[in-house]
Design an enzyme around this catalytic site. Structure first.
Site, PDB file in Angstrom:
ATOM      1  N   LYS A 116      11.629  11.449  39.956  1.00  0.00           N
ATOM      2  CA  LYS A 116      12.293  11.233  38.665  1.00  0.00           C
ATOM      3  C   LYS A 116      13.519  12.125  38.491  1.00  0.00           C
ATOM      4  O   LYS A 116      14.469  11.744  37.811  1.00  0.00           O
ATOM      5  CB  LYS A 116      11.298  11.434  37.522  1.00  0.00           C
ATOM      6  CG  LYS A 116      10.060  10.525  37.612  1.00  0.00           C
ATOM      7  CD  LYS A 116      10.419   9.051  37.679  1.00  0.00           C
ATOM      8  CE  LYS A 116       9.247   8.176  38.072  1.00  0.00           C
ATOM      9  NZ  LYS A 116       9.611   6.775  38.245  1.00  0.00           N
ATOM     10  N   GLY A 164       6.091   7.697  33.547  1.00  0.00           N
ATOM     11  CA  GLY A 164       5.173   7.027  32.634  1.00  0.00           C
ATOM     12  C   GLY A 164       4.478   7.971  31.679  1.00  0.00           C
ATOM     13  O   GLY A 164       3.462   7.622  31.099  1.00  0.00           O
ATOM     14  N   HIS A 208      11.918   3.396  22.650  1.00  0.00           N
ATOM     15  CA  HIS A 208      11.900   3.135  24.084  1.00  0.00           C
ATOM     16  C   HIS A 208      12.486   1.749  24.313  1.00  0.00           C
ATOM     17  O   HIS A 208      11.902   0.751  23.891  1.00  0.00           O
ATOM     18  CB  HIS A 208      10.449   3.215  24.599  1.00  0.00           C
ATOM     19  CG  HIS A 208      10.271   2.792  26.019  1.00  0.00           C
ATOM     20  ND1 HIS A 208       9.602   3.562  26.940  1.00  0.00           N
ATOM     21  CD2 HIS A 208      10.670   1.690  26.685  1.00  0.00           C
ATOM     22  CE1 HIS A 208       9.604   2.940  28.105  1.00  0.00           C
ATOM     23  NE2 HIS A 208      10.238   1.792  27.972  1.00  0.00           N
ATOM     24  N   LYS A 237       1.681   1.059  26.616  1.00  0.00           N
ATOM     25  CA  LYS A 237       2.374   0.141  25.720  1.00  0.00           C
ATOM     26  C   LYS A 237       1.361  -0.836  25.129  1.00  0.00           C
ATOM     27  O   LYS A 237       0.425  -1.252  25.813  1.00  0.00           O
ATOM     28  CB  LYS A 237       3.440  -0.645  26.495  1.00  0.00           C
ATOM     29  CG  LYS A 237       4.584   0.238  26.961  1.00  0.00           C
ATOM     30  CD  LYS A 237       5.483  -0.497  27.940  1.00  0.00           C
ATOM     31  CE  LYS A 237       6.524   0.453  28.502  1.00  0.00           C
ATOM     32  NZ  LYS A 237       7.131  -0.078  29.735  1.00  0.00           N
ATOM     33  N   GLU A 275      14.614   2.364  32.177  1.00  0.00           N
ATOM     34  CA  GLU A 275      14.099   2.802  30.877  1.00  0.00           C
ATOM     35  C   GLU A 275      15.083   3.748  30.205  1.00  0.00           C
ATOM     36  O   GLU A 275      15.583   4.679  30.843  1.00  0.00           O
ATOM     37  CB  GLU A 275      12.791   3.580  31.055  1.00  0.00           C
ATOM     38  CG  GLU A 275      11.621   2.778  31.522  1.00  0.00           C
ATOM     39  CD  GLU A 275      10.335   3.607  31.507  1.00  0.00           C
ATOM     40  OE1 GLU A 275       9.315   3.062  31.935  1.00  0.00           O
ATOM     41  OE2 GLU A 275      10.345   4.773  31.084  1.00  0.00           O
ATOM     42  N   ARG A 292       9.328  -2.375  40.027  1.00  0.00           N
ATOM     43  CA  ARG A 292       8.265  -3.380  40.140  1.00  0.00           C
ATOM     44  C   ARG A 292       8.474  -4.458  39.067  1.00  0.00           C
ATOM     45  O   ARG A 292       9.297  -4.278  38.175  1.00  0.00           O
ATOM     46  CB  ARG A 292       6.906  -2.716  39.883  1.00  0.00           C
ATOM     47  CG  ARG A 292       6.847  -2.086  38.499  1.00  0.00           C
ATOM     48  CD  ARG A 292       5.452  -1.683  38.058  1.00  0.00           C
ATOM     49  NE  ARG A 292       5.449  -1.316  36.656  1.00  0.00           N
ATOM     50  CZ  ARG A 292       5.744  -0.116  36.180  1.00  0.00           C
ATOM     51  NH1 ARG A 292       6.078   0.865  36.997  1.00  0.00           N
ATOM     52  NH2 ARG A 292       5.731   0.106  34.878  1.00  0.00           N
ATOM     53  N   VAL A 295       4.359  -5.424  33.318  1.00  0.00           N
ATOM     54  CA  VAL A 295       3.397  -6.168  32.504  1.00  0.00           C
ATOM     55  C   VAL A 295       4.142  -7.063  31.499  1.00  0.00           C
ATOM     56  O   VAL A 295       3.794  -8.231  31.313  1.00  0.00           O
ATOM     57  CB  VAL A 295       2.459  -5.193  31.743  1.00  0.00           C
ATOM     58  CG1 VAL A 295       1.537  -5.952  30.806  1.00  0.00           C
ATOM     59  CG2 VAL A 295       1.663  -4.329  32.712  1.00  0.00           C
TER      60      VAL A 295
END
Ligand code: MV4
Length: 455
Positions: A116, A164, A208, A237, A275, A292, A295
């Site tokens: 990160k 995350g 966010h 989330k 993000e 990736r 969801v």
């Protein structure tokens, strides 16, 4: 196009990928654990191979078993879905070295964005605004205090290998920073196998916002607009929507142009998400990149009309993106509610168990992505997501009305789910006005517990 691929996942996302394959005329192989014998992904795939015992480490995270299944069934590619091995650069590399295409970014894309601090540095170089903070890894508490003097308190310590929301600590002064520093490093070592941490100014109650991108192997990159994911609890989330109430067409274009430029700078391929945190003044800052399919991808599919999973497979097979940025049109509003097998009145405690009664929502504007059926037993070994409802309308107000109606039709029993949480949320005046932040669920929505007498 591939003739056969393997899906290295379970649950609703495995079904989602099977659906994309069927429409593309691609045959499917799924792998499953002993706990998932009776799952729909096993029933709907062309072939299914049991790869181990229930715990993820013995099945969905077991690289040799998955590669063996791929070799035995002679597939040309593997789709990892989300979670499990989706952001494991070593797995992506193993696939490529076995001459199996990994349906996702390059191993290098995954590795570079997995650190990160490195992602922060690279994205700043590529022109994205970042939160004021350290320019590299911080090794000592003395250096941490120096950086904090420059950027000002409060600060947040983050693990380079985290992401995350795992392994973060907020500090308000030199004393708490100095005393938290060693703990943060050892926690990072224990949890991620890497003690490195970095520092950022802590933003209070941001929103966010994340931006979806798609890139092909020939350097063409598109952005597909934003998702507002501020409604979350403990970094899980719960609701996502697109567009965000606070992003207008002008900001969307500014964000989109920046993100595309940054993705080009790192030769990004396939689906990815950047993000951002948006502060109350309307400043946005890059936070991290997810390499990736996510969801919440269906809300983007609803407003753009683009099938992200089919695009992922086409890109991996070597197709060029057929759209130009000007061809991507944003229309209407979509919202997703995540239905988890959790008791929201009991601190969102997981509630696995057998589904005896089930009534599914449907009708105009409703998409339901789920792997549950009457008689299905939610296993205790994996995450508790059992369904996603996506409501789509011409504007946010209409999407919310459709979602309320869909939630009222949805019945899952006797296990507890987050359906009642969503029903309460959708009647909250602040949520209806779109006045939310990442602290909304904890601070505003969940009322403080009534204290016991005598406390
Ligand atoms: C932050 C922050 C405030 N200031 N960084 C949480 C998830 C991880 N990606 C980073 N996170 C945060 N980083 C700074 N400098 C607040 C959060 C944060 C958060 C971010 C997105 C969604 C929900 C969140 C909940 C609490 C904290």
């Amino acid at each position: 196009m591939f003739s056969k691929i393997l899906i290295a996942n379970r649950g609703e996302i495995a079904l989602r990928i099977i659906r994309a394959c069927k429409e593309l005329g691609v045959r499917t192989v799924v792998v499953y654990s002993e706990a998932d014998r009776n799952s729909l992904h096993v029933r709907f795939a062309d072939e299914a191979i049991c790869i181990g015992q229930a715990p993820s480490k013995r099945s969905y995270l077991n690289i040799p078993s998955i590669i063996s299944a791929a070799e035995i069934t002679d597939v040309e590619a593997i789709h990892p879905g989300y979670g499990f091995l989706a952001e494991n650069s070593h797995f992506a590399e193993v696939c490529e070295s076995c001459n199996i295409k990994f349906i996702g970014p390059t191993p290098e894309n995954i590795r570079l964005m997995g650190d990160k601090m490195n992602a922060r540095t690279m994205m700043q170089k590529a022109g994205l605004p970042i939160i004021p903070g350290s320019t590299g890894v911080i090794k000592t508490k003395e250096d941490a205090v120096k950086v904090a003097k420059r950027i000002g308190y409060p600060v947040i310590i983050k693990a380079c290998a985290g992401g995350g929301g795992k392994g973060m600590r907020i500090c308000h002064n030199d004393i708490t920073l100095a005393s938290s520093f060693a703990t943060a490093r050892s926690e990072a070592e224990v949890n991620f196998g890497n003690p490195d941490v970095y520092l950022e100014r802590y933003l209070d109650s941001p929103r966010h916002i994340e931006v979806q991108i798609l890139g092909d192997k020939y350097g063409h990159i598109l952005h597909l607009g934003e998702r507002d994911c501020s409604i979350q609890r403990r970094h899980q989330k719960l609701v996502e929507e697109s567009p965000s109430c606070v992003v207008d067409a002008k900001l969307r274009k500014r964000l989109g142009d920046l993100v595309v430029k940054a993705a080009k700078a790192v030769n990004y391929v396939n689906a990815g998400t950047m993000e951002f945190l948006l502060d109350k003044k309307g400043n946005f800052y890059f936070m991290e990149m997810n390499t990736r399919i996510q969801v919440e991808h269906p809300v983007t599919e609803a407003v753009t009309g683009i099938d992200l999973v089919k695009e992922q497979i086409r890109i991996a097979a070597g197709s060029k993106l057929r759209l130009r940025q000007e061809d991507v049109k944003f229309k209407g509003a979509a919202i997703e509610c995540r239905i988890n097998a959790e008791d929201y009145e009991n601190n969102f405690m997981p509630c696995p168990g057998k589904i005896e009664i089930l009534n599914l929502p449907g009708g105009p504007g409703v998409r339901l992505d789920t792997h549950i059926y009457p008689g299905y037993e939610v296993p205790p070994y994996y995450d508790s997501l059992v369904a996603k409802i996506i409501a789509y309308g011409s504007n946010r107000d209409e999407a919310l009305k459709i979602m309320r109606r869909a939630l009222s039709e949805f019945y899952i029993g006797p296990i507890k789910t987050t359906i009642p949480f969503h029903q309460r949320l959708l009647d909250n005046p602040l949520f209806i006005k779109g006045e939310v932040s990442t602290h909304f669920v904890q601070d505003v929505f969940i009322q403080p517990q009534v204290q016991a007498a005598g406390d």
